[in-house]
Write a protein that holds these residues in place. Structure first.
Motif, PDB file in Angstrom:
ATOM      1  N   TRP B  82       0.839  -1.202   0.000  1.00  0.00           N
ATOM      2  CA  TRP B  82       0.000   0.000   0.000  1.00  0.00           C
ATOM      3  C   TRP B  82       0.864   1.237   0.000  1.00  0.00           C
ATOM      4  N   GLN B  83       1.994   1.097   0.696  1.00  0.00           N
ATOM      5  CA  GLN B  83       2.930   2.197   0.823  1.00  0.00           C
ATOM      6  C   GLN B  83       3.449   2.671  -0.522  1.00  0.00           C
ATOM      7  N   ILE B  98      -6.131   4.220  -9.988  1.00  0.00           N
ATOM      8  CA  ILE B  98      -7.151   3.233  -9.622  1.00  0.00           C
ATOM      9  C   ILE B  98      -6.452   2.023  -9.010  1.00  0.00           C
ATOM     10  N   PRO B  99      -6.638   1.795  -7.710  1.00  0.00           N
ATOM     11  CA  PRO B  99      -6.057   0.583  -7.116  1.00  0.00           C
ATOM     12  C   PRO B  99      -6.911  -0.631  -7.445  1.00  0.00           C
ATOM     13  N   THR B 114     -11.542  -2.081  -5.273  1.00  0.00           N
ATOM     14  CA  THR B 114     -11.007  -0.878  -5.919  1.00  0.00           C
ATOM     15  C   THR B 114     -11.537   0.353  -5.198  1.00  0.00           C
ATOM     16  N   SER B 115     -11.373   1.506  -5.820  1.00  0.00           N
ATOM     17  CA  SER B 115     -11.929   2.727  -5.217  1.00  0.00           C
ATOM     18  C   SER B 115     -12.934   3.303  -6.199  1.00  0.00           C
ATOM     19  N   THR B 224      -3.144  -5.554  -5.479  1.00  0.00           N
ATOM     20  CA  THR B 224      -2.589  -6.381  -6.541  1.00  0.00           C
ATOM     21  C   THR B 224      -1.893  -5.548  -7.611  1.00  0.00           C
ATOM     22  N   ALA B 225      -2.538  -4.481  -7.988  1.00  0.00           N
ATOM     23  CA  ALA B 225      -1.973  -3.630  -9.043  1.00  0.00           C
ATOM     24  C   ALA B 225      -2.671  -2.293  -8.994  1.00  0.00           C
ATOM     25  N   PHE B 226      -2.198  -1.328  -9.778  1.00  0.00           N
ATOM     26  CA  PHE B 226      -2.955  -0.088  -9.914  1.00  0.00           C
ATOM     27  C   PHE B 226      -2.734   0.531 -11.282  1.00  0.00           C
TER      28      PHE B 226
END
Lengths: 236, 401
Positions: B82-83, B98-99, B114-115, B224-226
């Motif tokens: 997350w960091q 977009i996470p 996601t957000s 996982t990715a963004f």
């Protein structure tokens, strides 16, 4: 080439020094001179191998003649293959011993096809009905496929097909050989009656001498064809 | 008249003609099928994602990252912290991010944590944004948004309640059944993998995985990715390099366009081989047709001679045979198209589920008309052999006796 060129002789068929051989083999046909007047009814006889069919094929323009051959005033040896095809379709009717019709087409379509290639104008349907009636065939046979007809019926339809374009010359090659002896006379009579016009010329090839009495002229290939004797000695 | 003759002649030889039609139809079915897959895949791939400048994930292959982040195929290899996400997403050149957090599923459909940025910034097709067909996006940890296909297939409505499962299989035994979600919205259909997923917030994702009582702060440790959108595309390569050299953990940034074309290139090699093979199959069936016609010419010598006698020229016989060949191929084409149309209806769900390929409506696309014209040309060429036989045949039947 629509109307036959003005004829010098008035003969339907005029042959001079006609020779023919297949693929440069021995000459099978050698006729110094032969003619048939317009309106003539010729019974052409001769044993098999005497060159009857070859002569017929030359007259019909199916085989290309190498020397002088005039049919209905048109010198056939001067025409290209394609123009001979058209001339035949238009002016000459041909009936063979057998296989005169496309088996999978209806009788009417067989007649239509011949009219199509002969560039015949007018109502093919009514002309077909008329011809079929003249040849004493039932009108409902028009819709039947040719292969469903009896041999006798097929030969009569073959005449109808040969006459659909109103040809001035009709060439008939042993049309009765597949028929019963009793039916042969009737067939020939029917043929004569359907092709009555005084301008119409008929050449009928057969080796059945019993039929010769229907004809005004009888020709014998053994006398016409000088190649006949040589061929019999060559025996090939 | 000639066409009628050709038609009746074919009907007369029903048996062999039917076989020839079937053989042509099968071969064309294969060719058209391959072509269809080619067109559909290309179309479908290229419209999957647009407007995203970079996709970032744990260091793995380019294609792998593209496949699991966009196509939801395969499994992510590693998560990223997350960091790192916060660090990169807060850089000045980044316009939005977009996470994406994967790992759960619901009845075979994947769940994406996601957000709300996802709904706002994600683009597909010709730069089209996502829209909700009903309800609203999630605002709370318990809330969930459905992709169009999930809602339709499973017959869910907004306001309904459902339970997610751990893992990706369609029959997972480990259900998060202590934590039901409420459907708050359903997305419009997009014809992309977006339709085939369920969307929850990252907090929701965290909540179902944290054991024991819920924390006050549901901040995920990893995702996982963004995806990143940048203010200026000029900075894309620079940022990509910086991410690839990121010090705290091994990361990989890809340009979706480049990765898509790479994926496409890889597939098109296979696809070209398939096309070549199916072209050979078509050629074989055309040669079979040629053999059939040649054999029939032998049986039809007297028929051809008769046609010559009643005045047909050699050219007309040539055309007759060509016409017969064309009729057989056209009939075969019709059968092939009909079968393909039916077949596509059947495989449509499988293609979408397994390979993320969504079928467009039109059957005749891309090179298909060119291919069909080529086949007709090949037919004429191959049929020249028997047609020439008819052309050259002597009209004198005595010679054939």
């Amino acid at each position: 080439m629509n109307a036959p060129v003005t004829q010098l002789t008035g003969d339907a068929i005029a042959v001079e020094q006609l020779q023919f051989c297949y693929r440069c083999g021995p000459a099978v046909l050698d006729i110094p001179r032969w003619s048939v007047p317009r309106g003539g009814r010729v019974f052409l006889r001769g044993p098999s191998g005497s060159g009857k069919s070859t002569l017929l094929n030359l007259l019909a323009g199916i085989l290309a003649a190498q020397s002088h051959l005039e049919v209905l005033g048109q010198p056939l040896d001067a025409l290209s293959g394609r123009r001979r095809d058209r001339f035949r379709a238009r002016h000459i009717g041909v009936v063979f011993q057998q296989f005169n019709l496309i088996p999978y087409l209806s009788v009417l379509d067989n007649l239509r096809l011949a009219a199509h290639f002969g560039n015949s104008s007018g109502d093919v349907r009514s002309r077909s009905t008329e011809l079929v009636a003249r040849l004493k065939l039932d009108e409902h046979l028009l819709e039947r496929r040719a292969e469903q007809l009896s041999v006798g019926q097929q030969q009569r339809v073959a005449i109808a097909r040969a006459l659909i374009n109103r040809p001035r010359l009709l060439l008939v090659d042993e049309p009765t050989s597949a028929l019963d002896p009793e039916a042969r006379d009737a067939f020939v009579q029917l043929l004569m009656r359907s092709y009555r016009d005084v301008e119409n010329t008929l050449v009928f090839v057969s080796h059945d001498m019993a039929l010769a009495r229907h004809f005004s002229m009888v020709a014998d290939m053994r006398e016409l064809n000088r190649a006949w004797k040589t061929e019999s000695t060559d025996a090939c | 008249m000639l066409a009628k003759l050709a038609w009746h002649s074919l009907m007369h030889r029903k048996g062999s003609v039917l076989l020839a039609i079937v053989s042509v139809a099968v071969s064309l079915f294969v060719l058209l099928g391959v072509e269809q897959i080619h067109n559909q895949a290309k179309h479908s791939f290229n419209r999957t994602v647009s407007g995203v400048d970079l996709i970032v994930g744990a260091r793995t292959g380019q294609l792998n990252l593209l496949l699991y982040s966009v196509f939801r195929i395969g499994r992510p290899s590693n998560n990223i912290s997350w960091q790192s996400y916060r660090d990169i997403a807060s850089r000045p050149e980044v316009a939005w991010s977009i996470p994406i957090s994967l790992g759960d599923s619901h009845k075979g459909y994947r769940v994406v944590g996601t957000s709300t940025h996802f709904f706002r910034h994600y683009r597909y097709g010709q730069n089209r944004s996502l829209a909700l067909s009903s309800g609203r996006s999630f605002a709370d940890t318990h809330e969930l948004v459905l992709g169009a296909e999930v809602a339709q297939k499973l017959d869910y409505k907004t306001g309904g309640s459902l339970v997610l499962a751990h893992g990706l299989g369609s029959t997972s035994f480990q259900l998060h059944d202590e934590y039901p979600f409420t459907v708050t919205g359903i997305l419009e259909p997009t014809g992309t993998p977006v339709d085939r997923a369920l969307y929850i917030s990252l907090e929701g994702m965290e909540a179902i995985h944290s054991n024991g009582p819920a924390n006050d702060e549901l901040i995920p440790e990893s995702i996982t990715a963004f995806m990143l959108g940048l203010d200026s595309p000029v900075t894309t390569f620079q940022l990509q390099r910086q991410i690839d050299e990121y010090r705290d953990e091994p990361l990989l940034a890809i340009l979706p366009g480049v990765a898509l074309s790479q994926l496409w290139q890889m597939l098109s090699t296979v696809e070209n081989v398939l096309l070549l093979i199916s072209a050979m199959v078509v050629l074989t069936s055309l040669l079979g047709l040629c053999i059939m016609l040649l054999t029939s010419m032998r049986e039809r010598r007297r028929e051809m001679a008769l046609l010559r006698t009643i005045g047909a020229g050699p050219t007309q016989l040539f055309l007759l045979v060509q016409l017969e060949a064309l009729l057989v191929v056209l009939l075969g084409m019709t059968v092939a198209f009909a079968t393909l149309l039916g077949g596509l209806r059947l495989v449509e769900p499988v293609l979408a589920e397994r390979y993320g390929i969504y079928l467009a409506e039109s059957l005749v696309t891309g090179r298909t008309p060119v291919l069909l014209a080529g086949i007709l040309a090949a037919t004429l060429l191959v049929a020249t052999i028997p047609a020439l036989g008819a052309y050259l045949q002597s009209p004198n039947r005595d010679l054939q006796a």
